[in-house]
Write an enzyme that holds these catalytic residues in place. Structure first.
Site, PDB file in Angstrom:
ATOM      1  N   GLU A 205       9.580  -3.730  10.695  1.00 44.04           N
ATOM      2  CA  GLU A 205       9.899  -2.413  10.151  1.00 44.04           C
ATOM      3  C   GLU A 205      10.228  -1.413  11.256  1.00 44.04           C
ATOM      4  O   GLU A 205       9.560  -1.364  12.282  1.00 44.04           O
ATOM      5  CB  GLU A 205       8.740  -1.852   9.313  1.00 44.04           C
ATOM      6  CG  GLU A 205       9.030  -0.466   8.760  1.00 44.04           C
ATOM      7  CD  GLU A 205       8.011   0.049   7.757  1.00 44.04           C
ATOM      8  OE1 GLU A 205       8.214   1.169   7.240  1.00 44.04           O
ATOM      9  OE2 GLU A 205       7.022  -0.661   7.486  1.00 44.04           O
TER      10      GLU A 205
ATOM     11  N   ASP B  81      -0.389  -6.486   0.348  1.00 44.82           N
ATOM     12  CA  ASP B  81      -0.824  -5.789   1.559  1.00 44.82           C
ATOM     13  C   ASP B  81      -2.338  -5.774   1.680  1.00 44.82           C
ATOM     14  O   ASP B  81      -3.047  -5.438   0.719  1.00 44.82           O
ATOM     15  CB  ASP B  81      -0.344  -4.330   1.538  1.00 44.82           C
ATOM     16  CG  ASP B  81       0.999  -4.148   2.221  1.00 44.82           C
ATOM     17  OD1 ASP B  81       1.422  -5.050   2.958  1.00 44.82           O
ATOM     18  OD2 ASP B  81       1.617  -3.089   2.019  1.00 44.82           O
TER      19      ASP B  81
ATOM     20  N   LYS C 185      -0.276  -9.665   3.701  1.00 40.43           N
ATOM     21  CA  LYS C 185       0.420  -9.075   4.849  1.00 40.43           C
ATOM     22  C   LYS C 185      -0.517  -8.154   5.627  1.00 40.43           C
ATOM     23  O   LYS C 185      -1.225  -7.342   5.029  1.00 40.43           O
ATOM     24  CB  LYS C 185       1.659  -8.293   4.395  1.00 40.43           C
ATOM     25  CG  LYS C 185       2.435  -7.638   5.546  1.00 40.43           C
ATOM     26  CD  LYS C 185       3.794  -7.128   5.087  1.00 40.43           C
ATOM     27  CE  LYS C 185       3.707  -5.894   4.207  1.00 40.43           C
ATOM     28  NZ  LYS C 185       3.173  -4.710   4.922  1.00 40.43           N
TER      29      LYS C 185
ATOM     30  N   GLU D  25      -0.649  -5.486   9.081  1.00 38.15           N
ATOM     31  CA  GLU D  25       0.062  -4.753  10.129  1.00 38.15           C
ATOM     32  C   GLU D  25      -0.637  -5.054  11.452  1.00 38.15           C
ATOM     33  O   GLU D  25      -1.817  -4.753  11.605  1.00 38.15           O
ATOM     34  CB  GLU D  25       0.066  -3.252   9.818  1.00 38.15           C
ATOM     35  CG  GLU D  25       0.822  -2.923   8.538  1.00 38.15           C
ATOM     36  CD  GLU D  25       0.902  -1.436   8.245  1.00 38.15           C
ATOM     37  OE1 GLU D  25       0.628  -0.630   9.159  1.00 38.15           O
ATOM     38  OE2 GLU D  25       1.234  -1.076   7.103  1.00 38.15           O
TER      39      GLU D  25
ATOM     40  N   ASP E 171       0.835  -1.203   0.000  1.00 42.02           N
ATOM     41  CA  ASP E 171       0.000   0.000   0.000  1.00 42.02           C
ATOM     42  C   ASP E 171       0.871   1.256   0.000  1.00 42.02           C
ATOM     43  O   ASP E 171       0.369   2.375  -0.073  1.00 42.02           O
ATOM     44  CB  ASP E 171      -0.989   0.004   1.163  1.00 42.02           C
ATOM     45  CG  ASP E 171      -0.342  -0.131   2.533  1.00 42.02           C
ATOM     46  OD1 ASP E 171       0.910  -0.116   2.613  1.00 42.02           O
ATOM     47  OD2 ASP E 171      -1.082  -0.257   3.530  1.00 42.02           O
ATOM     48  N   SER E 172       2.190   1.061   0.014  1.00 36.88           N
ATOM     49  CA  SER E 172       3.147   2.161  -0.151  1.00 36.88           C
ATOM     50  C   SER E 172       2.958   2.872  -1.483  1.00 36.88           C
ATOM     51  O   SER E 172       3.454   3.987  -1.680  1.00 36.88           O
ATOM     52  CB  SER E 172       4.582   1.629  -0.062  1.00 36.88           C
ATOM     53  OG  SER E 172       4.778   0.534  -0.948  1.00 36.88           O
TER      54      SER E 172
END
Length: 264
Positions: A182, A84, A113, A115, A45-46
């Site tokens: 991270e 993501d 993935k 978070e 999502d970067s």
């Protein structure tokens, strides 16, 4: 260079043997270039920051992530594709399962993935029990930047370091195939890596992790808004492309392009 399709088993077999290499991609063109050169390609999502001009990742939608994941998968034959889950798509167990299944049914992604912190453990466990490969993203979590008051390095205090270790171990017990670390103090990331049997992939977490990942526009000099401490730039892609587009424009204006051989 990879000669066959990278699987979860292949990735996990690298722990303690060979470092895992990973890079982001958001389209079939770049994915095809990176394919087989790295072990893992992350559809992150970067993209909202690197290519969307935003200052955070929160705006990514399920539709956007599915679109870009499909595109990347079309360009990949060998690397492991990780996607993501965007902000808000796994807020509850029911929602997380629904959206994770959309990734699995509509794309060829090898894993997703999330978070996470320890509060997300029931959600992660439910996804793993459903047969969905999950990578747990711990430490500095970009989707939590507003909540944290910015992008802050984690593991500075003994309490925080212990919480990160406990979270990683709990995620492993729940069934995750890997842990992405991270923005964590290197000695803390090393301790986590040694404690886990699944591989860790680091970004801004030192070189003791089982692998490393970078955003491709950072690594190759295209993103210039800011440069995090952990980024190493491997070429000045922005300058190279600027020079090339200027040469193209010059040739068009001077009638050097197209020439006779480039015309019908």
């Amino acid at each position: 260079m990879l000669e066959k399709k990278m699987s979860i088993t292949d990735l996990q077999a690298k722990k303690g043997v060979e470092k895992i290499t990973a890079i982001t991609a958001y389209d079939a063109l770049m994915a095809e270039i990176f394919d087989a050169e790295v072990d893992v390609i992350l559809v992150g999502d970067s993209l909202k920051m690197s290519f969307g001009g935003e200052n955070e990742t929160l705006g990514a939608s399920m539709e956007e992530m599915l679109y870009h994941t499909k595109a990347v998968c079309r360009g990949v034959k060998h690397s492991f594709v990780l996607a993501d889950m965007p902000f808000g798509s796994y807020a509850t167990q029911k929602l997380a399962l629904k959206n994770a299944l959309r990734f699995y049914k509509n794309t060829a992604a090898d894993a997703i993935k999330l978070e996470v912190d320890i509060q997300k453990l029931p959600i992660v466990r439910a996804l793993c029990e459903e047969g969905i490969a999950v990578v747990a993203h711990i430490g500095l979590k970009p989707q939590f930047a507003r909540f944290d008051g910015g992008f802050k390095v984690k593991g500075k205090s003994e309490k925080e370091a212990q919480e990160l270790l406990e979270c990683a171990l709990a995620m492993q017990e729940a069934g995750v195939c890997s842990v992405l670390i991270e923005g964590v103090k290197s000695q803390v990331a090393e301790k986590i890596t040694k404690a886990l049997s699944v591989p860790t992939i680091g970004i801004g977490a030192g070189n003791a992790c089982d692998g490393q990942i970078l955003v491709w526009s950072d690594a190759f000099g295209f993103f210039s808004a800011f440069k995090p401490k952990f980024v190493r730039t491997y070429c000045d892609g922005r300058a190279m492309l600027k020079e090339a587009i200027r040469a193209y424009a010059k040739d068009v204006k001077s009638l050097q392009f197209p020439n006779e051989n480039e015309s019908y």
